[in-house]
Write a protein that holds these residues in place. Structure first.
Motif, PDB file in Angstrom:
ATOM      1  N   UNK A 209       7.255  12.072 -53.368  1.00 55.79           N
ATOM      2  CA  UNK A 209       8.053  11.967 -53.180  1.00 55.79           C
ATOM      3  C   UNK A 209       9.380  11.619 -52.663  1.00 55.79           C
ATOM      4  N   UNK A 210      10.458  11.552 -52.095  1.00 53.83           N
ATOM      5  CA  UNK A 210      11.827  11.478 -52.454  1.00 53.83           C
ATOM      6  C   UNK A 210      11.752   9.962 -51.872  1.00 53.83           C
TER       7      UNK A 210
ATOM      8  N   UNK B  12       4.393   2.982 -62.422  1.00 56.63           N
ATOM      9  CA  UNK B  12       4.186   4.961 -61.908  1.00 56.63           C
ATOM     10  C   UNK B  12       4.035   5.282 -60.691  1.00 56.63           C
ATOM     11  N   UNK B  13       5.089   6.222 -60.605  1.00 54.85           N
ATOM     12  CA  UNK B  13       5.807   7.418 -59.300  1.00 54.85           C
ATOM     13  C   UNK B  13       4.671   6.968 -57.919  1.00 54.85           C
ATOM     14  N   UNK B  14       5.681   6.983 -57.066  1.00 52.27           N
ATOM     15  CA  UNK B  14       5.090   6.458 -55.831  1.00 52.27           C
ATOM     16  C   UNK B  14       3.847   7.178 -55.290  1.00 52.27           C
ATOM     17  N   UNK B  15       3.951   8.915 -55.393  1.00 54.54           N
ATOM     18  CA  UNK B  15       3.843   9.891 -55.781  1.00 54.54           C
ATOM     19  C   UNK B  15       2.276   9.812 -56.569  1.00 54.54           C
ATOM     20  N   UNK B  16       2.022   8.933 -57.700  1.00 52.05           N
ATOM     21  CA  UNK B  16       0.853   9.103 -57.839  1.00 52.05           C
ATOM     22  C   UNK B  16       0.100   8.209 -57.202  1.00 52.05           C
ATOM     23  N   UNK B  17       0.279   7.435 -56.831  1.00 53.13           N
ATOM     24  CA  UNK B  17      -0.141   6.280 -56.019  1.00 53.13           C
ATOM     25  C   UNK B  17      -1.191   6.787 -54.792  1.00 53.13           C
ATOM     26  N   UNK B  18      -0.056   7.438 -54.141  1.00 48.36           N
ATOM     27  CA  UNK B  18      -0.202   8.559 -52.638  1.00 48.36           C
ATOM     28  C   UNK B  18      -1.305   9.671 -53.153  1.00 48.36           C
ATOM     29  N   UNK B  19      -1.366  10.261 -54.431  1.00 50.41           N
ATOM     30  CA  UNK B  19      -1.905  10.995 -55.255  1.00 50.41           C
ATOM     31  C   UNK B  19      -3.300  10.436 -54.878  1.00 50.41           C
ATOM     32  N   UNK B  20      -3.557   9.696 -55.232  1.00 53.91           N
ATOM     33  CA  UNK B  20      -4.749   8.629 -55.258  1.00 53.91           C
ATOM     34  C   UNK B  20      -5.358   8.373 -54.095  1.00 53.91           C
TER      35      UNK B  20
ATOM     36  N   UNK C 264       8.422  11.320 -58.272  1.00 56.03           N
ATOM     37  CA  UNK C 264       9.310  10.743 -57.464  1.00 56.03           C
ATOM     38  C   UNK C 264      10.894  11.199 -56.928  1.00 56.03           C
ATOM     39  N   UNK C 265      11.207  11.947 -56.548  1.00 52.90           N
ATOM     40  CA  UNK C 265      12.698  12.408 -56.332  1.00 52.90           C
ATOM     41  C   UNK C 265      13.863  11.401 -55.742  1.00 52.90           C
TER      42      UNK C 265
ATOM     43  N   UNK D 162       5.505  17.327 -49.307  1.00 53.84           N
ATOM     44  CA  UNK D 162       6.670  16.258 -49.310  1.00 53.84           C
ATOM     45  C   UNK D 162       6.991  14.921 -48.439  1.00 53.84           C
ATOM     46  N   UNK D 163       7.124  13.968 -49.173  1.00 50.16           N
ATOM     47  CA  UNK D 163       7.286  13.120 -48.303  1.00 50.16           C
ATOM     48  C   UNK D 163       8.948  12.289 -48.771  1.00 50.16           C
ATOM     49  N   UNK D 164       8.982  12.001 -47.379  1.00 47.99           N
ATOM     50  CA  UNK D 164      10.747  11.187 -47.259  1.00 47.99           C
ATOM     51  C   UNK D 164      10.353   9.825 -46.984  1.00 47.99           C
TER      52      UNK D 164
END
Ligand code: COA
Length: 328
Positions: A82-83, A92-100, A111-112, A140-142
């Motif tokens: 997640x950029x 936690x990273x936004x990517x972790x929230x998205x993953x769940x 996150x990047x 890949x998410x922006x």
């Protein structure tokens, strides 16, 4: 042995419903529609109004649409990038929230942070994972809720930004896909475009809040100059490396910071305006989301084998370009 490449197999997006027009901005700061449109190309932008919704909310919706478009299930995803510069939390990273929330139970994620070049850097990194054989499918998410860090009393910045999210599914292929990428960083100009407080240098205090240090600050004129040079230079760099002329390029997919920056880039590349994806008028600068939002808006016009140049510039300073041959 055939070359392992990454290709974009699905695109999704989320835009909040609320439309903040230039006219409405006239109520908050001394500005006007004509000034904003002629200096930036922006007419309106979207704002995520609900106070209990943040970047991950938009990212999840964009991700689910991209997965559906690709015909890929969330369990098949190996990695999520997640950029963003507006994560829900530092951790936690936004990517972790998205993953769940999307149910990507086999994926790791992170996150990047590369501001307006975030999506481009994330796409390059996802590509490297696939090329190396470490991953087969990467999301890949922006996504950015810029309204959470925009000072709506500062007319030099509040007119520029909007909220939104875009996502792509990257998959392994032995045919066309992402051919080449270039990434640059120059940390010399850390204060040209930045958010002064909130990090470990200036943690939140009464003082930082009083001084409005949690909002975006930028030296607009200097950023404009560097962005105009940077985006054009890096687009030409990738074209030259791949022996492409303007005639060979079907589409420029530029970061949407300012219409004048985009026009200058297209001119240097020798491209006619009809080959340039521009939607800044409707969404403003959504930071990491601009490039996937363009891909989404133009996806029905893209043809197999089209040469696309993706190009971005942002805080850091960061800038880069990607050359891809469209194949779905
Ligand atoms: N409405 C009306 N007037 C405004 C204004 C606004 N929203 N913002 C600034 N002005 C005024 C300035 O105060 C200045 O007035 P002055 O001449 O009396 O001092 C005048 O307009 C010109 O300002 P300037 O900053 O030179 O304008 P500009 O043509 O450079 O446009 C930006 C300003 C911010 C639109 C432009 O510099 C820009 O787009 N920069 C890059 C920003 C960016 O893309 N950031 C993200 C990078 S990824």
């Amino acid at each position: 042995m055939s070359v392992k490449r990454a290709k974009i197999s699905g695109v999704g997006r989320f835009l909040p419903d609320y439309v903040l027009t230039n006219k409405e901005l006239e109520k908050y700061v001394e500005t006007n529609d004509e000034w904003i449109r002629s200096r930036t190309g922006i007419s309106e932008r979207r704002i995520l109004k609900d106070p209990d919704k943040a970047t991950s909310y938009m990212a999840v919706r964009a991700a689910n649409e991209a997965l559906e478009d690709a015909g890929v299930s969330a369990e098949e995803i190996d990695a999520i990038i997640v950029a963003t510069v507006t994560p829900d939390y530092f951790f936690p990273a936004t990517a972790a929230l998205v993953q769940k929330r999307i149910g990507a139970k086999n994926a790791f994620g992170f996150d990047l942070s590369a501001a307006c070049s975030g999506f481009l850097f994330a796409l390059s990194n996802g590509t490297m994972m696939i090329e190396s054989g470490r991953a087969k499918k990467v999301l890949v998410i922006g996504a950015d809720k810029m309204s959470s860090i925009v000072d709506f009393t500062d007319r030099t910045t509040c007119i520029l930004f909007g909220d939104g999210a875009g996502a792509v599914v990257l998959e392994e292929t032995d045919k066309d896909g992402i051919i080449d990428f270039v990434q640059h960083t120059d940390g010399d100009e850390e204060c040209m475009l930045y958010q002064p407080a909130g990090g470990s240098l200036n943690p939140p205090t009464e003082e930082t809040i009083k001084n409005r240090m949690h909002y975006i600050r930028q030296d607009g004129r200097s950023v404009f100059k560097r962005a105009t040079e940077g985006m054009a230079d890096v687009s030409l760099e990738i074209m030259e490396r791949n022996n492409l002329t303007g005639d060979d390029v079907a589409w420029l997919v530029p970061h949407q910071a300012n219409q004048r920056i985009i026009d200058a880039t297209a001119r240097r590349m020798g491209l006619d305006s009809e080959k340039v994806m521009i939607n800044i008028g409707k969404y403003g600068n959504t930071t990491a989301a601009t490039i996937p939002l363009c891909l989404y808006d133009w996806k029905d016009q893209l043809k197999e084998g089209d040469n696309l140049i993706l190009s971005a510039f942002g805080g850091g300073l960061t800038w880069g370009a990607i050359y891809l041959k469209w194949s779905k």
